[in-house]
Write a protein that holds these residues in place. Structure first.
Motif, PDB file in Angstrom:
ATOM      1  N   ALA A 202      68.385  46.966   7.572  1.00  0.00           N
ATOM      2  CA  ALA A 202      68.880  45.648   7.194  1.00  0.00           C
ATOM      3  C   ALA A 202      69.184  44.804   8.437  1.00  0.00           C
ATOM      4  N   LYS A 203      69.275  43.508   8.237  1.00  0.00           N
ATOM      5  CA  LYS A 203      69.549  42.572   9.335  1.00  0.00           C
ATOM      6  C   LYS A 203      70.832  42.946  10.077  1.00  0.00           C
ATOM      7  N   GLU A 204      71.885  43.312   9.331  1.00  0.00           N
ATOM      8  CA  GLU A 204      73.160  43.641   9.971  1.00  0.00           C
ATOM      9  C   GLU A 204      73.031  44.856  10.888  1.00  0.00           C
ATOM     10  N   MET A 206      70.180  45.962  12.495  1.00  0.00           N
ATOM     11  CA  MET A 206      69.417  45.619  13.693  1.00  0.00           C
ATOM     12  C   MET A 206      70.219  44.718  14.632  1.00  0.00           C
ATOM     13  N   ASP A 207      70.983  43.793  14.061  1.00  0.00           N
ATOM     14  CA  ASP A 207      71.744  42.875  14.899  1.00  0.00           C
ATOM     15  C   ASP A 207      72.873  43.595  15.639  1.00  0.00           C
ATOM     16  N   THR A 225      70.148  36.827  17.742  1.00  0.00           N
ATOM     17  CA  THR A 225      70.472  37.410  16.443  1.00  0.00           C
ATOM     18  C   THR A 225      69.236  38.119  15.920  1.00  0.00           C
ATOM     19  N   ALA A 226      69.355  39.415  15.724  1.00  0.00           N
ATOM     20  CA  ALA A 226      68.200  40.218  15.297  1.00  0.00           C
ATOM     21  C   ALA A 226      67.941  40.065  13.805  1.00  0.00           C
ATOM     22  N   LYS A 227      66.711  40.354  13.410  1.00  0.00           N
ATOM     23  CA  LYS A 227      66.303  40.309  12.009  1.00  0.00           C
ATOM     24  C   LYS A 227      66.144  41.734  11.472  1.00  0.00           C
ATOM     25  N   SER A 228      65.993  41.848  10.174  1.00  0.00           N
ATOM     26  CA  SER A 228      65.685  43.144   9.579  1.00  0.00           C
ATOM     27  C   SER A 228      64.340  43.639  10.120  1.00  0.00           C
ATOM     28  N   ASP A 229      64.145  44.943  10.068  1.00  0.00           N
ATOM     29  CA  ASP A 229      62.927  45.492  10.650  1.00  0.00           C
ATOM     30  C   ASP A 229      62.526  46.773   9.911  1.00  0.00           C
TER      31      ASP A 229
END
Length: 283
Positions: A202-204, A206-207, A225-229
């Motif tokens: 999830a985005k949280e 990765m961030d 700010t990272a995105k989901s991956d």
């Protein structure tokens, strides 16, 4: 790229499912037993890529890993070590409870470490040179989580699907979904495990690991700010008995993030390889 890599992974798993020459043991279930346990000690040599910029293995100790593998079962409660994975020094053991058990499938509640953390101060102290890109970063804790796992057992293979919540810090809760497939292929006196996995972060999540907060910004480390991956992994693991008590192990794995992880100022590359050679002693 997403579609082609995921399709290749699915084809890999489908192809392996036909090599049913030897039954893969149900590791988390001990049928018809109330209590069982096993302890093993391992010593391994490791080479592994580090996706963080300018961070690499340096000292001899960085290439050596000693491990204690504990397996325990009592009335549905279990501790399960990763005997057939290359990355045992990061993954550690899994603790859980069997909610539903059938001959062909199982549902567990499980707690384990899904992602390895890192401490920039420790990395800097351990390095023989300055690493400005990580100087002043907050530590990223190990991504331990609690979730549900569905296991599906075949003749000589197993599919596991985890949905887990990660307590990353007092203010950040991430989550992930991971599908893992393992196929046992016996060859003479060798057990060969071909593994593959695909994980959605999830985005949280990765961030937390690869994002840059305002107080971490420097001239060479901008706000990010990272995105989901999604990460895919392919792995081959080999076991060969030396004596009744000693076993030789070897493994190779390759993993790759499919998204924009290299947009992070602290990430150098989207992929990583690991090679492991070692022995296990069974008590």
């Amino acid at each position: 790229m997403y579609k082609s890599l995921v399709a290749a992974l699915m084809l890999f798993c489908t192809t392996l499912s036909y090599a049913n020459e030897k039954k893969l043991e149900n590791e988390s279930t001990v049928f018809n037993e109330t209590f069982s346990w096993q302890i093993q000690m391992g010593l391994s040599g490791y080479y592994y890529d580090i996706i963080l910029k300018d961070v690499e293995q340096v000292d001899t100790i960085d290439f050596i890993n000693a491990s204690l593998l504990i397996d325990f079962y009592y009335k549905g409660f279990f501790i399960q070590s990763n005997h057939r994975r290359t990355d045992t020094h990061t993954l550690g053991a899994e603790v859980g409870y069997q909610l539903i058990v059938n001959d062909e499938w199982e549902l567990d509640i499980i707690s384990k470490s899904y992602i390895g953390g890192f401490d920039p101060e420790f990395i800097q102290d351990d390095s023989s040179r300055d690493i400005p890109i990580i100087e002043g970063l907050d530590s990223r804790s190990i991504g331990s989580g609690v979730g549900l796992r569905y296991n599906r057992y075949f003749e000589s293979s197993q599919l596991s699907i985890d949905v887990a919540s990660l307590g990353l810090s007092s203010s950040v809760n991430g989550w992930l979904v991971e599908a893992f497939y393992t196929q046992l292929i016996p060859y003479r006196n060798w057990d060969i495990y071909l593994n593959s996995s695909i994980t959605f972060y999830a985005k949280e999540t990765m961030d937390y690991y690869f994002g840059i907060d305002p107080h971490e910004v420097t001239e060479i480390r901008p706000l990010y700010t990272a995105k989901s991956d999604i990460k895919v992994q392919l792995e081959a693991f080999f076991q060969h008995p030396i004596t009744e008590k000693w076993t030789f192990n070897a493994g190779f794995s390759y993993s790759r993030y499919l998204g924009d992880i290299t947009d992070s100022p602290i990430v150098d590359q989207p992929d990583a390889s690991q090679i492991m050679l070692g022995v296990l002693y069974v008590f």
